[in-house]
Enzyme design. Structure first.
Site, PDB file in Angstrom:
ATOM      1  N   GLY A 130      14.379  12.586 -29.970  1.00  0.00           N
ATOM      2  CA  GLY A 130      15.779  12.684 -29.539  1.00  0.00           C
ATOM      3  C   GLY A 130      16.533  11.521 -30.142  1.00  0.00           C
ATOM      4  O   GLY A 130      17.029  11.604 -31.264  1.00  0.00           O
ATOM      5  N   GLN A 336      37.963  11.425  -7.610  1.00  0.00           N
ATOM      6  CA  GLN A 336      38.234  10.425  -6.565  1.00  0.00           C
ATOM      7  C   GLN A 336      39.681  10.519  -6.061  1.00  0.00           C
ATOM      8  O   GLN A 336      39.920  10.508  -4.851  1.00  0.00           O
ATOM      9  CB  GLN A 336      37.954   9.020  -7.127  1.00  0.00           C
ATOM     10  CG  GLN A 336      37.993   7.912  -6.088  1.00  0.00           C
ATOM     11  CD  GLN A 336      36.834   8.018  -5.100  1.00  0.00           C
ATOM     12  OE1 GLN A 336      35.797   8.607  -5.393  1.00  0.00           O
ATOM     13  NE2 GLN A 336      37.006   7.450  -3.911  1.00  0.00           N
ATOM     14  N   GLU A 363      24.456  14.333 -29.358  1.00  0.00           N
ATOM     15  CA  GLU A 363      24.798  13.782 -30.691  1.00  0.00           C
ATOM     16  C   GLU A 363      24.591  12.267 -30.749  1.00  0.00           C
ATOM     17  O   GLU A 363      25.353  11.543 -31.375  1.00  0.00           O
ATOM     18  CB  GLU A 363      26.212  14.200 -31.110  1.00  0.00           C
ATOM     19  CG  GLU A 363      26.265  15.691 -31.381  1.00  0.00           C
ATOM     20  CD  GLU A 363      27.450  16.146 -32.185  1.00  0.00           C
ATOM     21  OE1 GLU A 363      27.913  15.395 -33.059  1.00  0.00           O
ATOM     22  OE2 GLU A 363      27.893  17.279 -31.952  1.00  0.00           O
TER      23      GLU A 363
END
Ligand code: COS
Length: 382
Positions: A130, A336, A363
């Site tokens: 990854g 929030q 990415e």
């Protein structure tokens, strides 16, 4: 803020905004809940020529650049990141052919990509590769006139839905990153199948699957550039596409901010709309400033790329890391500001917050982006 867009760029923005408002907003919740691939919207985008924005006119595109693509991605992201991921990942998949493809490959594939007839996907990531992209294990062995691919790619956006795949595989296992090569593999090739479709926290309208290669034979003409150039093809592809991920951050932040402001003007507590309270104003002020700073950076980097600059690695990493951190921060604060309502599915901001998380991960994680920026700074000092 005026970003001094040309008339044409403003038209692209308006067109993408119209598609987002009229076609995406009404269905985004349903697409998210059903995890449904947005084919109908892809058709509308295709009819509007937005797939061909960054593809040269000689290959059927509009001959525009990174800035125009970022503008379109931002507008679509304002409405739904699941849809914009599908759209932006298509550009990611096309870049290896656009940047490094032979004339024959460009003529064969780019017109269909520009018209939206065929979707593309980029296949680099694997179970054990990854952040360490050079750790891939998928192999491609030249046998006569064919390469034979074996291995499994993981978490591939547009997997299963795309017709064309740009794949990074090892042609020489002994050479590390210098032993990697890039290939074009078409859906339907014998030995190429799709694994499970992933169930995700957000961007649920987009498709994410495994790509499985079992003695998958492709013509040797499908090699992109030369053997050994695969890692550079992948890195340059990411250099060009990361600004677009930044644009996704700007878009989702703007979408959530608009909802928060609208809500804060309507919601009355202690006898006043909550926007009249300084605590809420300060949150909105920070959100507005964050968004403008992120947009300014993303547009500047896109213009820098479009100027033909050769060294764009550091700048595109900066756009990605800054704007996607803004995307996460602003969507979280929109929830929030809206309090209990923000947390409910009835309002779109909980989805935007779930969707935004992936931007800090895919990415290249934002930690990796900081490594990339750091490495560029180290090189400069030598
Ligand atoms: N452009 C051109 N070449 C590049 C490059 C770039 N942006 N980045 C690296 N390279 C080259 C290096 O110059 C080096 O070449 P030489 O061996 O000829 O010197 C080679 O590629 C290996 O580079 P490096 O040693 O820096 O590789 P690392 O394995 O240390 O990793 C990072 C580099 C972290 C930058 C890379 O692995 C990365 O970006 N990881 C994240 C990947 C990612 O985005 N994953 C998400 C899935 S893809 S959607």
């Amino acid at each position: 803020m005026d970003y001094f867009l040309t008339e044409e760029q403003a038209m692209i923005r308006d067109l993408a905004r119209q598609i987002a408002e009229e076609k995406i907003v009404p269905v985004r919740r349903e697409l998210d809940e059903k995890e449904e691939f947005p084919w109908e919207i892809m058709k509308v985008i295709a009819q509007s020529d937005l797939f061909g924005l960054f593809i040269p006119e000689e290959y059927g595109g509009l001959g525009k650049g990174s800035l125009e693509l970022c503008i379109a991605v931002e507008e679509i992201s304002r409405a739904c990141l699941g849809v914009s991921t599908t759209y932006a990942a298509n550009a990611l998949g096309a870049y290896p052919i656009l940047l490094f493809g032979s004339e024959e490959q460009k003529k064969k594939y780019l017109p269909d990509i520009a018209s939206g007839k065929r979707l593309v996907a980029f296949g680099l990531t694997e179970a054990n590769a990854g952040s360490d992209a050079a750790g891939i294990q998928t192999t491609a062995k030249l046998t006569g006139n064919e390469y034979v691919l074996n291995g499994t790619k993981q978490w591939i956006t547009n997997g299963g839905e795309a017709e064309v795949y740009t794949i990074i595989a090892l042609t020489d296992k002994t050479k590390g990153p210098r032993g990697a090569s890039a290939f074009i593999v078409e859906k339907g090739t014998q030995g190429f199948t799709f694994g499970k479709k992933e169930e995700k926290m957000g961007i649920r309208a987009s498709s994410t699957t495994e790509l499985i290669f079992e003695n998958c034979k492709i013509p040797k003409e499908n090699l992109i550039a030369k053997e050994g150039m695969g890692f550079v093809v992948a890195m340059k592809t990411l250099d060009n596409s990361r600004g677009g991920v930044g644009a996704q951050g700007v878009g989702v932040a703007q979408g959530a901010f608009d909802e928060a402001v609208k809500f804060a003007k309507q919601r009355v507590q202690f006898g006043h709309p909550i926007i009249s309270f300084q605590a809420v104003q300060h949150m909105l002020a920070d959100m507005a400033t964050d968004i403008e700073a992120a947009r300014a950076l993303v547009y500047s980097v896109a213009r820098f790329i479009d100027s033909g600059a050769k060294e764009i690695t550091k700048e595109s990493a900066m756009a990605k890391v800054f704007a996607t951190d803004v995307g996460m921060r602003v969507t979280t604060n929109a929830v929030q500001v809206m309090g209990g309502s923000g947390y409910m599915r009835e309002y779109p901001v909980e989805k935007m917050m779930r969707d935004a998380k992936i931007l800090q991960i895919y990415e290249g994680t934002n930690q990796i982006q900081r490594n990339v920026i750091g490495q560029a700074l180290m090189k400069k000092q030598k």
